[in-house]
Design a protein around this motif. Structure first.
Motif: not given
Lengths: 619, 210
Positions: A13, A16-17, A87-89, A154-157, A161, A251
């Protein structure tokens, strides 16, 4: 590649951030024009004087992320901070080319605040203002806006996960190490790519020259994808970086961009650009698409130039549509100034023509107070002197005593605003900005407002005062120069200079200070005004005297006499008007005085009334 | 890959390509340095590593040298990345093995001066109108080259992003980049490029030449 199942998700995380932050930094660093031009290359040279890339002595922690040291980019930093929290938007960065009409008049058109606005406001605030794409072509002063790049990070989770991550999977592709490595690569590519895109040329153009350009780049960062209009979308080419897969998701960085940015920037004087672009675009769509941007442009750039010169405020005032409230940016250095200008004249629908106190003083009512209040809301820091100078130093107007409006103007201007500052000190609960306007509201009760302000303990006195003050108004109406005396006595602040009060004395001067003048004819007053008014006033006085003769006995209570006199006032309109003026002026002025002053005044009024009643009784 | 590169353009073209590759392979901490090409409107990125720059320039010098000597040959420059495996040093003197994991071949078709030889260029010239003014032609040619260079850079970006799994873990680097070498070869065989490229990618092909 040992994977610690506990820290792994957290690591991921964090990566990714940081990836979001770095991407944004990379994009904005090469799209957000600097204040000073071209200094960055020098800076770069300083950065890497030798093979010191690995020497991390001067390395900031931010640089270590993804092994990519970037220059500072304030615009990016301020957005990054925001993104660390959300985060992660998805992160959508639009790069917008803003163009003024070709012969845009730099001097006559007020610089536009949007750039500053875009940059300064926090990300969240910015969202509501994200353009409708339809209005892209319009800035508020005729400049055009066009989204030339849209980056989506963007991050597609994946589902499940958490389990996947917390489970002790340890294939290399799921590890944070792999993610990190791939992120590095992706960011390198991003870094190179942003410099290969057409928008980078514009960015360089803006930065490299000291001269003011007719175009600028701005950016908007948001978390939601505002749909592009079809035409724009059709023009744009897509570029997708291969996503970085992790155990938890992907990502992505994708890009929509205009492969050719319309000729308006060919100010850049690159004879080559028109030639290489067709080749570069390469796709069968390229040619028709390439034409497109130039189709809508001409009608705004060359031909609409006369309309493009509108001052921003007038333009704003004329346009009701929301986009008009959002002027397009200009690269002018006077951001802050323009911004205040804008808020003063552009944002609210009452540009300065409305604000001279004239209108408010003519109708000393609450609604005017509200209007002004509204203005004050916008112009909180506009000093009141703005208002008074326009009106108070205007003795000529003042002398036109018959002109009620001007008298009001005069009486309203300085007296109203000078008290304003003083009232700030008063122990009053009410809003400062409201106060100056409350007196006009009670135009016939000169001292009421003052009392209100002073304290509630004076309630009784207020009533008394009210009763007396109104009669005083009546008396004023019956003499020729009431406002003179009142204004002199109450508002010497503004009038004594331009106005020799000794000259102004009416037959029935009721001034508290000048009871001596009482009964003296107005003719001695040397001013035009008193001369002009003399006759009608005298007539009015006569009428009043007649009325008083017919009036009920002296024993009548104050209220009754008061109401009777009010009726009388309305009979001779001009006199009534001046009376209003006088009373309102006195009322406005009264706040200057202290409560004890007011009480004294009251007493004087009472005395005057008695005197008058006595006189009328005698005659 | 690139055709009709004029002699004086070789340096910039190669710098641009090589450094762009390096930028994607020098995964240590870098301070990127933007370089604007003089001849083309292209900005590429260097790693900000002077040593690397020096090496690249040396190799480019060699290449240009070669082109001068063998003007009619296809010239190729190859950038290879490898891992260094320390073979358990036994009785052989050969202690170090280069394990290649990636090789980049850059073919440059250098234009002959009076009239460019357009080999199997996919950007075939539109018209070679003899009446066309020389400068116009030159501009067009320059623009074409610029666009293909642009394309090459995007190809690099694409490739680098699509294939990531073969990249060895990033060592704790002393240098910026993975170990690399740049080799130069020339051949009159026009089909040489792509075949070699594929073959080399599949099988690590140790070349000790430096």
């Amino acid at each position: 590649m040992a994977v610690n199942p506990h820290s792994e998700p957290a690591k991921m995380e964090q990566i990714i951030t940081e990836f979001f932050a770095k991407s944004l930094h990379i994009i904005l660093e090469s799209r957000c024009p600097y204040v000073s031009s071209r200094n960055y290359s020098g800076e770069q040279i300083l950065y890497s004087p030798s093979s010191s890339a690995s020497s991390s002595s001067s390395t900031r922690p931010r640089d270590k992320w993804f092994n990519l040291a970037l220059r500072d980019c304030p615009a990016a930093l301020e957005n990054i901070d925001f993104w660390r929290q959300s985060n992660l938007e998805p992160m959508v960065v639009d790069v917008v080319l803003v163009q003024r009409p070709l012969n845009w008049d730099y001097t006559s058109s007020s610089p536009n605040p949007r750039v500053a606005f875009e940059r300064n406001s926090s990300s969240k605030d910015r969202f509501p203002f994200v353009w409708k794409s339809d209005s892209d072509e319009f800035g508020s002063d005729g400049s055009t806006e066009k989204i030339i790049e849209r980056w989506v990070v963007q991050y597609e989770s994946k589902k499940g996960c958490k389990e996947a991550c917390s489970g002790s999977k340890r294939s290399s592709s799921t590890s944070s190490h792999a993610l990190y490595k791939k992120s590095i690569l992706l960011l390198r590519s991003l870094y190179v790519t942003v410099r290969l895109l057409p928008a980078y040329k514009i960015f360089r153009e803006i930065n490299s020259s000291g001269q003011i350009r007719s175009f600028n780049l701005i950016h908007r960062v948001s978390s939601s994808v505002e749909p592009l209009i079809r035409r724009d979308e059709a023009e744009m080419q897509q570029f997708m970086f291969t996503p970085v897969e992790t155990s938890c998701g992907k990502l992505h960085i994708s890009l929509l961009y205009l492969p050719s940015i319309s000729d308006t920037t060919s100010e850049s004087s690159t004879p080559m650009s028109p030639q290489f672009i067709p080749d570069y675009v390469g796709s069968p769509l390229a040619d028709p698409l390439k034409r497109l941007p130039s189709v809508p442009m001409p009608q705004y750039s060359p031909s609409s130039s006369p309309f493009g010169r509108r001052h921003s405020w007038s333009y704003d005032a004329n346009r009701a549509s929301p986009p008009s409230a959002l002027p397009s940016p200009s690269p002018s250095p006077t951001y802050s100034e323009s911004r205040t200008l804008h808020s003063k004249f552009g944002n609210h629908p009452h540009p300065h023509p409305h604000r001279p106190p004239t209108s408010s003083s003519r109708y000393p009512s609450l609604e005017i107070a509200q209007v002004h209040n509204k203005d004050m809301g916008y112009d909180e820091y506009v000093p009141s002197p703005n208002f008074s100078p326009s009106t108070s130093p205007s003795p000529p107007m003042y002398l036109q005593g018959s002109n009620m409006l001007k008298v009001l103007l005069r009486s309203d201007s300085a007296p109203v605003y000078i008290p304003t500052s003083r009232l700030g000190d008063a122990p009053l609960s009410s809003n400062k900005t409201v106060l100056p306007f409350s007196p006009p509201h009670k135009g016939t009760r000169p001292c009421l407002s003052l009392l209100e302000r002073s304290s509630s303990a004076l309630q009784g006195a207020k009533l008394l005062k009210e009763d007396h003050s109104k009669p005083s108004g009546v008396k004023i109406s019956s003499n020729s120069s009431p406002h003179k005396s009142f204004s002199r006595s109450c508002s010497r602040l503004s009038f004594e200079d331009s106005y020799d009060d000794s000259e102004f004395s009416g037959p029935f001067v009721v001034d508290d200070d000048e009871l001596i003048d009482h009964g003296i004819g107005s003719r001695p007053g040397s001013s035009d005004r008193s001369g002009n008014l003399g006759t009608p006033h005298e007539r009015a006085v006569g009428a009043l005297v007649q009325m008083l003769k017919k009036a009920p006995p002296l024993q009548q209570d104050l209220n009754r006499s008061h109401s009777l006199k009010q009726i009388q006032i309305q009979d001779p309109p001009p006199v009534a008007a001046s009376n209003m003026a006088a009373s309102s002026s006195s009322s406005r002025v009264s706040p200057v005085k202290t409560t004890s002053d007011a009480l004294e005044e009251l007493k004087v009024y009472m005395d005057m009334k008695q005197l008058l009643l006595r006189q009328s009784g005698k005659s | 890959m690139l055709s009709d590169v004029e002699y004086f353009e070789i340096r910039e073209v190669l710098q641009c390509i090589l450094h762009t590759i390096f930028f994607h392979r020098a995964l240590g901490l870098v301070r990127p340095k933007d370089i604007d090409l003089q001849l083309f409107e292209i900005t590429y990125v260097q790693c900000g590593d002077a040593e690397l720059e020096k090496k690249v320039d040396e190799k480019i010098d060699q290449f240009i040298d070669k082109v001068e000597k063998h003007p009619n040959k296809k010239n190729q420059i190859c950038l290879s990345f490898f891992e260094v495996k320390n073979k358990q040093a036994t009785w052989f003197t050969h202690k170090v093995e280069h394990l290649y994991w990636e090789q980049w071949y850059i073919n440059i078709n250098v234009a002959q001066h009076p009239k460019p030889i357009s080999g199997k260029s996919h950007h075939s010239k539109l018209v070679l109108d003899p009446g066309e003014s020389a400068s116009e032609e030159r501009n067009a040619r320059r623009a074409t080259l610029e666009s293909s260079l642009h394309e090459v850079l995007f190809q690099i970006i694409k490739f680098v992003n699509e294939k990531k799994d073969h990249i060895p873990p990033i060592p704790n680097m002393e240098g910026v980049s993975f170990p690399y070498e740049i080799t130069i070869s020339s051949s009159s065989d026009s089909a040489f490029g792509m075949d070699m490229f594929k073959r080399m990618l599949q099988t690590g092909h140790p070349t000790m030449l430096s």
